[in-house]
Design a protein around this motif. Structure first.
Motif, mmCIF file in Angstrom:
data_model
loop_
_atom_site.group_PDB
_atom_site.id
_atom_site.type_symbol
_atom_site.label_atom_id
_atom_site.label_comp_id
_atom_site.label_asym_id
_atom_site.label_seq_id
_atom_site.Cartn_x
_atom_site.Cartn_y
_atom_site.Cartn_z
ATOM 1 N N GLN A 99 4.790 6.958 2.106
ATOM 2 C CA GLN A 99 4.310 8.284 1.708
ATOM 3 C C GLN A 99 4.224 9.233 2.892
ATOM 4 O OE1 GLN A 99 0.917 8.175 -1.275
ATOM 5 N NE2 GLN A 99 1.108 6.027 -0.766
ATOM 6 N N SER A 129 0.845 -1.207 0.000
ATOM 7 C CA SER A 129 0.000 0.000 0.000
ATOM 8 C C SER A 129 0.875 1.251 0.000
ATOM 9 C CB SER A 129 -0.913 0.015 1.222
ATOM 10 O OG SER A 129 -0.156 0.229 2.390
ATOM 11 N N PRO A 183 -17.661 12.260 4.242
ATOM 12 C CA PRO A 183 -18.928 11.707 4.731
ATOM 13 C C PRO A 183 -19.472 12.549 5.877
ATOM 14 C CG PRO A 183 -17.187 10.033 4.746
ATOM 15 C CD PRO A 183 -16.543 11.316 4.370
ATOM 16 N N LEU A 215 6.123 12.862 3.325
ATOM 17 C CA LEU A 215 5.468 14.119 3.698
ATOM 18 C C LEU A 215 6.179 14.746 4.899
ATOM 19 C CD1 LEU A 215 1.708 13.099 3.331
ATOM 20 C CD2 LEU A 215 3.055 14.506 1.767
ATOM 21 N N GLN A 240 -12.436 7.668 4.023
ATOM 22 C CA GLN A 240 -12.109 9.042 4.378
ATOM 23 C C GLN A 240 -10.879 9.125 5.283
ATOM 24 O OE1 GLN A 240 -13.137 11.908 3.338
ATOM 25 N NE2 GLN A 240 -11.971 13.083 4.823
ATOM 26 N N MET A 241 -10.729 8.149 6.172
ATOM 27 C CA MET A 241 -9.574 8.149 7.073
ATOM 28 C C MET A 241 -8.271 8.113 6.279
ATOM 29 S SD MET A 241 -10.319 7.423 10.553
ATOM 30 C CE MET A 241 -9.962 5.831 11.234
ATOM 31 N N VAL A 242 -8.229 7.264 5.257
ATOM 32 C CA VAL A 242 -7.018 7.153 4.436
ATOM 33 C C VAL A 242 -6.813 8.439 3.646
ATOM 34 C CG1 VAL A 242 -5.903 5.883 2.561
ATOM 35 C CG2 VAL A 242 -7.249 4.657 4.261
ATOM 36 N N ARG A 243 -7.909 8.925 3.111
ATOM 37 C CA ARG A 243 -7.869 10.141 2.317
ATOM 38 C C ARG A 243 -7.340 11.316 3.138
ATOM 39 N NH1 ARG A 243 -12.668 13.597 1.518
ATOM 40 N NH2 ARG A 243 -11.999 15.045 -0.070
ATOM 41 N N SER A 244 -7.744 11.354 4.420
ATOM 42 C CA SER A 244 -7.334 12.449 5.300
ATOM 43 C C SER A 244 -5.837 12.481 5.537
ATOM 44 C CB SER A 244 -8.026 12.327 6.660
ATOM 45 O OG SER A 244 -9.400 12.179 6.497
ATOM 46 N N LEU A 245 -5.199 11.342 5.386
ATOM 47 C CA LEU A 245 -3.750 11.285 5.607
ATOM 48 C C LEU A 245 -2.964 11.938 4.474
ATOM 49 C CD1 LEU A 245 -3.194 7.615 6.821
ATOM 50 C CD2 LEU A 245 -2.699 9.688 8.114
ATOM 51 N N GLY A 246 -3.625 12.195 3.374
ATOM 52 C CA GLY A 246 -2.940 12.813 2.238
ATOM 53 C C GLY A 246 -2.062 11.827 1.482
ATOM 54 N N VAL A 247 -2.425 10.556 1.515
ATOM 55 C CA VAL A 247 -1.625 9.540 0.815
ATOM 56 C C VAL A 247 -2.487 8.822 -0.221
ATOM 57 C CG1 VAL A 247 -0.103 9.143 2.776
ATOM 58 C CG2 VAL A 247 -2.175 7.761 2.534
ATOM 59 N N LYS A 248 -1.814 8.075 -1.100
ATOM 60 C CA LYS A 248 -2.522 7.312 -2.125
ATOM 61 C C LYS A 248 -2.279 5.835 -1.887
ATOM 62 C CE LYS A 248 -2.438 10.923 -5.590
ATOM 63 N NZ LYS A 248 -2.190 12.006 -4.615
ATOM 64 N N ILE A 249 -3.347 5.053 -1.874
ATOM 65 C CA ILE A 249 -3.193 3.615 -1.658
ATOM 66 C C ILE A 249 -2.434 3.014 -2.839
ATOM 67 C CG2 ILE A 249 -4.443 1.425 -1.522
ATOM 68 C CD1 ILE A 249 -6.538 2.858 0.138
ATOM 69 N N PHE A 279 -13.143 11.682 -3.722
ATOM 70 C CA PHE A 279 -12.274 10.622 -3.207
ATOM 71 C C PHE A 279 -11.114 10.298 -4.140
ATOM 72 C CE2 PHE A 279 -16.171 9.947 -0.870
ATOM 73 C CZ PHE A 279 -15.668 9.850 0.418
ATOM 74 N N GLN A 319 -16.453 6.100 5.883
ATOM 75 C CA GLN A 319 -15.621 6.683 6.945
ATOM 76 C C GLN A 319 -14.191 6.138 6.876
ATOM 77 O OE1 GLN A 319 -18.866 5.966 7.641
ATOM 78 N NE2 GLN A 319 -19.428 8.110 7.931
ATOM 79 N N ILE A 363 1.717 3.192 2.213
ATOM 80 C CA ILE A 363 1.209 4.330 2.981
ATOM 81 C C ILE A 363 2.276 4.859 3.923
ATOM 82 C CG2 ILE A 363 -0.450 4.962 4.793
ATOM 83 C CD1 ILE A 363 -2.540 3.407 3.208
ATOM 84 N N ARG A 412 -0.246 20.756 8.418
ATOM 85 C CA ARG A 412 1.079 20.316 7.960
ATOM 86 C C ARG A 412 1.366 20.886 6.575
ATOM 87 N NH1 ARG A 412 1.839 17.133 4.354
ATOM 88 N NH2 ARG A 412 -0.003 15.830 4.634
ATOM 89 N N MET A 439 -8.023 14.578 11.634
ATOM 90 C CA MET A 439 -6.936 14.137 10.772
ATOM 91 C C MET A 439 -6.784 15.077 9.576
ATOM 92 S SD MET A 439 -6.363 10.214 10.804
ATOM 93 C CE MET A 439 -7.233 9.476 9.493
ATOM 94 N N VAL A 440 -7.915 15.475 9.007
ATOM 95 C CA VAL A 440 -7.865 16.414 7.876
ATOM 96 C C VAL A 440 -7.230 17.724 8.340
ATOM 97 C CG1 VAL A 440 -9.220 17.792 6.253
ATOM 98 C CG2 VAL A 440 -9.870 15.454 6.712
ATOM 99 N N TRP A 451 -12.776 11.601 11.335
ATOM 100 C CA TRP A 451 -11.744 11.999 10.383
ATOM 101 C C TRP A 451 -11.402 13.486 10.389
ATOM 102 C CZ3 TRP A 451 -13.681 15.472 6.899
ATOM 103 C CH2 TRP A 451 -15.066 15.447 6.672
ATOM 104 N N ASN A 496 -3.534 17.478 8.801
ATOM 105 C CA ASN A 496 -2.840 17.450 7.517
ATOM 106 C C ASN A 496 -2.902 18.778 6.792
ATOM 107 O OD1 ASN A 496 -1.503 14.875 6.601
ATOM 108 N ND2 ASN A 496 -3.292 14.179 7.739
#
Ligand code: ADP
Ligand code: MG
Ligand code: ZN
Lengths: 291, 95
Positions: free
Chosen positions: A19, A14, A127, A23, B49-58, B88, B46, A16, A144, A137-138, A134, A141
């Motif tokens: 990445q 992944s 959502p 950052l 969205q959690m992954v999206r919020s991290l600013g990363v791409k799967i 998304f 949700q 993640i 940041r 977290m937004v 979330w 970021n």
């Protein structure tokens, strides 16, 4: 025997973790161009954090330092107004997003520059149910990115205007890492001491951040007509806060008008007692940050 | 989160992403590198969205994120970012 989490190397593709690390590196390389990061915080709202941030920034600028301001109060941003750069729209360059530059030479990054209309509340797309899962977290970021993707250039000081609330202070410290130090603002009233005392213990004792000291704002009233300083309320019985006192900035009725006009008070009224005190504290903080 | 093939005791590998739906659900297929076994994980909005919020791409990305990409994608002002019009899509690797 089933293999455990720690037995499985890598992240399964992944990428993640990789990445997130990239950052973090981006942020570190930006911060390397900034000599000091100073947070103005309180834990309490309405005590004058934003007003003092704008005025410390102006005082440092006048001392010949290169100054940037990050409006870290994403939901209550007002620095664009205080520094006279309302309506600035972001522009991009090779080095990132260009900050606004105030008429006095202070560089500013604020959420306001991204909003189509400054009267609108900050609403993140996502959502609508369980936003609490979330939203933080937004915002972490976004903060940041505002730090790492802004083309600050070389700065002697980057001042952060923090939102009220202990959870937000923790989130900001988490994102920024070690500060040069924090300037804590309180009112000197019993209620203020109670809340501000908590933030000091949070920031200094729990988060391990450096604290420069406490600024008491608006404990006294300065009357420009009679040139007299009067107590605003009876603060004789309040337990002192266990933090070094940096100074006492009096209430000056002309301050509100300056905020509204976007001119820092220290520039508009350099000889007022509040300005003299703000400059003295600004000098003290810079000296502390050097030792 | 890591996945393990319980037969081979091998870490499952990301095979492909896809199935990003309008409702914000998202799918990732994982496969065992040793046997043929695979599965698809669907996230709810949700979790997506959690992954999206991290600013990363799967699955990673070949291009570094544009300046303030996460911030702008979440405000819906996506001009100048490669995130397109789907809220998304910023979390999908572009290629
Ligand atoms: N020393 C001062 N003299 C007069 N008014 C002040 C002073 N400090 C702050 N204010 C006013 O108090 C109000 C709250 O200040 P603000 O900086 O927005 O607080 P905070 O950022 O802590 O919420 C503002 O209207 C501001 O103009
Ligand atoms: Mg404020
Ligand atoms: Zn297998």
């Amino acid at each position: 025997m089933t293999r455990k989490y720690k037995d499985l190397v890598g992240d399964g593709g992944s990428n993640i973790a990789g990445q997130v690390e990239a950052l973090t590196d981006r942020l570190s390389s930006r911060l390397r161009q900034i000599k000091r990061v100073i947070a103005v915080l309180s834990g309490k709202g309405g005590v004058g954090k934003s007003t003092l941030t704008a005025n410390f920034a102006a005082a440092w600028q006048r001392m010949g330092l290169n100054v940037g301001v990050l409006d870290a109060d994403l939901n209550g941003s007002c620095m664009a107004k205080l520094l006279g750069v309302r309506g600035y729209r972001i522009q991009e360059s090779e080095q990132g997003v260009e900050p606004a530059t105030s008429p006095h030479g202070i560089r500013l990054m604020s959420m306001d520059f991204f909003m189509p209309d400054e009267a609108q509340p900050l609403i993140w797309r996502g959502p609508q149910s369980h936003q609490h899962a979330w939203r933080g977290m937004v915002e972490a970021n976004a903060l940041r990115e505002m730090l790492s993707d802004t083309h600050w250039g070389r700065l002697d000081v980057l001042v952060l205007d923090l939102p009220p609330g202990g959870d937000r202070i923790t989130a900001v410290c988490d994102t920024v890492g070690p500060l040069s130090g924090a300037v804590v603002v309180g009112l000197g009233s019993e209620v203020s001491q109670l809340i501000v005392g908590k933030s000091i213990r949070l920031v200094r004792d729990h988060l391990g951040q450096e604290t420069f000291g406490l600024v008491t704002n608006m404990r006294q009233y300065y009357d420009p007509e009679t040139n007299r300083l009067l107590p605003l309320f009876d603060s004789g019985t309040v337990d002192p806060i266990d933090l070094e006192q940096l100074g006492d900035v009096p209430f000056d009725p002309r301050m509100v008008g300056c905020c509204d006009r976007g001119v820092p008070f220290v520039i508009a009224h350099p000889d007022a007692p509040a300005s003299i005190e703000i400059r003295r504290i600004a000098q003290l903080v810079i000296e502390r940050g050097q030792s | 989160m890591k996945f393990l093939c319980s037969e081979c005791q091998e870490a499952m590998k990301l095979d492909k992403t896809g199935g990003l739906e309008d409702d914000g659900t998202f799918s990732v297929r994982f496969a065992c590198p040793s046997c043929d076994w695979g599965f698809v994980m669907w996230t709810n909005p949700q979790e997506t969205q959690m992954v999206r919020s991290l600013g990363v791409k799967i699955g990673g990305s070949h291009v570094p994120p544009a300046p303030m990409e996460t911030l702008r994608a979440h405000l819906g002002t996506t001009e100048g970012t490669p995130s397109g019009k789907c809220p998304f899509s910023a979390m999908l690797p572009e290629d």
